[in-house]
Design a protein around this motif. Structure first.
Motif, PDB file in Angstrom:
ATOM      1  N   ASN A  72     -48.249  97.549 -33.128  1.00 53.38           N
ATOM      2  CA  ASN A  72     -48.001  98.727 -33.958  1.00 53.38           C
ATOM      3  C   ASN A  72     -46.666  98.604 -34.662  1.00 53.38           C
ATOM      4  OD1 ASN A  72     -50.334 100.172 -33.030  1.00 53.38           O
ATOM      5  ND2 ASN A  72     -49.224 100.595 -31.143  1.00 53.38           N
ATOM      6  N   LEU A  73     -46.502  99.399 -35.708  1.00 49.65           N
ATOM      7  CA  LEU A  73     -45.220  99.487 -36.403  1.00 49.65           C
ATOM      8  C   LEU A  73     -44.475 100.695 -35.874  1.00 49.65           C
ATOM      9  CD1 LEU A  73     -43.392  98.388 -38.678  1.00 49.65           C
ATOM     10  CD2 LEU A  73     -44.492 100.038 -40.183  1.00 49.65           C
ATOM     11  N   ASP A  74     -43.238 100.482 -35.424  1.00 52.58           N
ATOM     12  CA  ASP A  74     -42.396 101.591 -34.975  1.00 52.58           C
ATOM     13  C   ASP A  74     -41.806 102.246 -36.219  1.00 52.58           C
ATOM     14  OD1 ASP A  74     -40.544 103.328 -33.939  1.00 52.58           O
ATOM     15  OD2 ASP A  74     -39.637 101.876 -32.573  1.00 52.58           O
ATOM     16  N   PRO A  75     -42.181 103.499 -36.542  1.00 54.31           N
ATOM     17  CA  PRO A  75     -41.715 104.122 -37.782  1.00 54.31           C
ATOM     18  C   PRO A  75     -40.219 104.434 -37.784  1.00 54.31           C
ATOM     19  CG  PRO A  75     -43.050 105.660 -36.515  1.00 54.31           C
ATOM     20  CD  PRO A  75     -43.106 104.355 -35.802  1.00 54.31           C
ATOM     21  N   ALA A  76     -39.603 104.508 -36.631  1.00 53.13           N
ATOM     22  CA  ALA A  76     -38.172 104.812 -36.572  1.00 53.13           C
ATOM     23  C   ALA A  76     -37.319 103.588 -36.885  1.00 53.13           C
ATOM     24  CB  ALA A  76     -37.805 105.367 -35.198  1.00 53.13           C
ATOM     25  N   THR A  77     -37.743 102.419 -36.385  1.00 51.03           N
ATOM     26  CA  THR A  77     -36.929 101.210 -36.559  1.00 51.03           C
ATOM     27  C   THR A  77     -37.524 100.222 -37.556  1.00 51.03           C
ATOM     28  OG1 THR A  77     -38.068 100.082 -34.749  1.00 51.03           O
ATOM     29  CG2 THR A  77     -36.092 101.361 -34.175  1.00 51.03           C
ATOM     30  N   PHE A  78     -38.763 100.465 -37.992  1.00 47.40           N
ATOM     31  CA  PHE A  78     -39.489  99.558 -38.887  1.00 47.40           C
ATOM     32  C   PHE A  78     -39.631  98.165 -38.286  1.00 47.40           C
ATOM     33  CE2 PHE A  78     -37.562 102.743 -41.719  1.00 47.40           C
ATOM     34  CZ  PHE A  78     -38.731 103.317 -42.189  1.00 47.40           C
ATOM     35  N   ARG A  79     -39.820  98.116 -36.989  1.00 45.14           N
ATOM     36  CA  ARG A  79     -40.062  96.856 -36.286  1.00 45.14           C
ATOM     37  C   ARG A  79     -41.475  96.865 -35.714  1.00 45.14           C
ATOM     38  NH1 ARG A  79     -35.588  93.683 -35.433  1.00 45.14           N
ATOM     39  NH2 ARG A  79     -33.607  94.659 -35.907  1.00 45.14           N
ATOM     40  N   ALA A  80     -42.015  95.678 -35.525  1.00 46.28           N
ATOM     41  CA  ALA A  80     -43.352  95.549 -34.945  1.00 46.28           C
ATOM     42  C   ALA A  80     -43.224  95.649 -33.426  1.00 46.28           C
ATOM     43  CB  ALA A  80     -43.968  94.212 -35.330  1.00 46.28           C
ATOM     44  N   GLU A  81     -43.993  96.557 -32.846  1.00 52.26           N
ATOM     45  CA  GLU A  81     -43.996  96.706 -31.393  1.00 52.26           C
ATOM     46  C   GLU A  81     -45.258  96.070 -30.840  1.00 52.26           C
ATOM     47  OE1 GLU A  81     -43.773 100.044 -27.860  1.00 52.26           O
ATOM     48  OE2 GLU A  81     -44.056 100.706 -29.918  1.00 52.26           O
ATOM     49  N   ALA A  82     -45.075  95.046 -30.024  1.00 45.38           N
ATOM     50  CA  ALA A  82     -46.196  94.354 -29.402  1.00 45.38           C
ATOM     51  C   ALA A  82     -46.262  94.763 -27.936  1.00 45.38           C
ATOM     52  CB  ALA A  82     -46.025  92.844 -29.511  1.00 45.38           C
ATOM     53  N   THR A  83     -47.457  95.113 -27.494  1.00 45.16           N
ATOM     54  CA  THR A  83     -47.677  95.398 -26.081  1.00 45.16           C
ATOM     55  C   THR A  83     -48.353  94.184 -25.476  1.00 45.16           C
ATOM     56  OG1 THR A  83     -47.922  97.749 -26.572  1.00 45.16           O
ATOM     57  CG2 THR A  83     -48.737  96.992 -24.442  1.00 45.16           C
ATOM     58  N   LEU A  84     -47.747  93.647 -24.426  1.00 44.74           N
ATOM     59  CA  LEU A  84     -48.210  92.414 -23.806  1.00 44.74           C
ATOM     60  C   LEU A  84     -48.824  92.720 -22.442  1.00 44.74           C
ATOM     61  CD1 LEU A  84     -44.990  90.289 -24.459  1.00 44.74           C
ATOM     62  CD2 LEU A  84     -46.925  90.653 -26.003  1.00 44.74           C
ATOM     63  N   ASN A  85     -50.037  92.265 -22.209  1.00 47.17           N
ATOM     64  CA  ASN A  85     -50.688  92.349 -20.905  1.00 47.17           C
ATOM     65  C   ASN A  85     -50.338  91.079 -20.147  1.00 47.17           C
ATOM     66  OD1 ASN A  85     -52.017  94.719 -20.502  1.00 47.17           O
ATOM     67  ND2 ASN A  85     -53.978  94.004 -21.286  1.00 47.17           N
ATOM     68  N   ILE A  86     -49.643  91.215 -19.025  1.00 50.41           N
ATOM     69  CA  ILE A  86     -49.214  90.070 -18.219  1.00 50.41           C
ATOM     70  C   ILE A  86     -49.916  90.139 -16.865  1.00 50.41           C
ATOM     71  CG2 ILE A  86     -47.216  88.853 -17.239  1.00 50.41           C
ATOM     72  CD1 ILE A  86     -47.064  89.079 -20.261  1.00 50.41           C
ATOM     73  N   ARG A  87     -50.374  88.995 -16.370  1.00 47.86           N
ATOM     74  CA  ARG A  87     -51.015  88.952 -15.045  1.00 47.86           C
ATOM     75  C   ARG A  87     -50.069  89.488 -13.980  1.00 47.86           C
ATOM     76  NH1 ARG A  87     -52.618  82.865 -15.098  1.00 47.86           N
ATOM     77  NH2 ARG A  87     -51.094  82.951 -13.415  1.00 47.86           N
ATOM     78  N   ASP A  88     -50.627  90.194 -12.999  1.00 45.13           N
ATOM     79  CA  ASP A  88     -49.824  90.787 -11.922  1.00 45.13           C
ATOM     80  C   ASP A  88     -49.072  89.762 -11.083  1.00 45.13           C
ATOM     81  OD1 ASP A  88     -49.877  93.506 -12.151  1.00 45.13           O
ATOM     82  OD2 ASP A  88     -51.642  93.784 -10.902  1.00 45.13           O
ATOM     83  N   ASP A  89     -49.605  88.559 -10.966  1.00 44.71           N
ATOM     84  CA  ASP A  89     -48.946  87.561 -10.128  1.00 44.71           C
ATOM     85  C   ASP A  89     -47.757  86.898 -10.824  1.00 44.71           C
ATOM     86  OD1 ASP A  89     -50.717  86.304 -11.891  1.00 44.71           O
ATOM     87  OD2 ASP A  89     -50.961  84.561 -10.590  1.00 44.71           O
ATOM     88  N   ILE A  90     -47.503  87.247 -12.084  1.00 50.25           N
ATOM     89  CA  ILE A  90     -46.366  86.703 -12.840  1.00 50.25           C
ATOM     90  C   ILE A  90     -45.277  87.768 -12.887  1.00 50.25           C
ATOM     91  CG2 ILE A  90     -45.597  85.743 -15.042  1.00 50.25           C
ATOM     92  CD1 ILE A  90     -47.693  84.016 -13.606  1.00 50.25           C
TER      93      ILE A  90
END
Length: 150
Positions: A72-90
Motif C-alpha cells: 500500500n501507499l502510506d498517504p502521510a509519508t508517500f512511501r510504499a508500505e509492504a506487509t511481509l508474512n514471515i514463517r514462525d520458525d524464523i
C-alpha cells in the motif's frame, strides 16, 4: 481395427500422463498445495517498491522464508508500505535490514532480509526500521551514460 484402437488408447494415455506431469510441475513451481504453516506479519516502508508485488518472495540467505502479503501507499509519508508474512520458525532481530533486490538484469525482484545482531526480535505487527528501496536500472544506466555521479 483392434490394433488401431489399442494404439489410440496408448497414445491417449501417454498424452494424459505428460499433461499430469506438467500440472504437477506447475503446482510445485507456483507453490500450490504447499503447506505454509503458521506465520507472522511485519511491515516495512520503502521509498520505492518498484519490482515487487503481492506474492513476491521474501528471502533470508537466499532461502524463501515468506511472501509479500500487502503493498500500500502510506498517504502521510508517500512511501510504499509492504506487509511481509514471515514463517514462525524464523526469528528476526529488530535491527535487521530489509531491501528489495534483483535476481539479475532480466530477472524479477525479491525482498531480501539481512539479519542484524540485536538480542531483541521483531514481533507480529512490528515495523522494520532499516530498509533499502529498489534501484531503477534505467536510472543507473542514464547516470552512467550521462557522466553524472549523482
Amino acid at each position: 481395427m483392434a490394433e488401431n484402437r489399442l494404439s489410440e488408447i496408448l497414445v491417449g494415455g501417454a498424452v494424459l500422463a505428460v499433461a499430469a506431469g506438467f500440472l504437477l510441475y506447475a503446482a510445485e513451481i507456483g507453490g500450490i498445495g504447499r503447506s505454509t504453516g503458521s506465520s507472522y506479519e511485519v511491515s516495512a516502508l520503502f521509498r520505492s517498491a518498484e519490482g515487487i508485488g503481492i506474492g513476491t518472495d521474501v528471502r533470508l540467505a537466499g532461502v524463501r522464508v515468506g511472501t509479500v502479503s500487502r503493498l500500500n501507499l502510506d498517504p502521510a509519508t508517500f512511501r510504499a508500505e509492504a506487509t511481509l508474512n514471515i514463517r514462525d520458525d524464523i526469528l528476526l532481530p529488530d535491527d535487521s535490514i530489509v531491501s528489495i533486490a534483483s535476481e539479475g538484469l532480466l530477472g524479477g525482484s525479491f525482498v531480501d532480509i539481512q539479519p542484524g545482531g540485536s538480542p531483541f526480535n521483531l514481533a507480529a505487527g512490528d515495523e522494520v526500521l532499516n530498509t533499502q528501496s529498489s534501484v531503477s536500472l534505467v536510472t543507473l544506466l542514464m547516470r552512467a551514460f550521462s557522466g553524472s555521479g549523482q
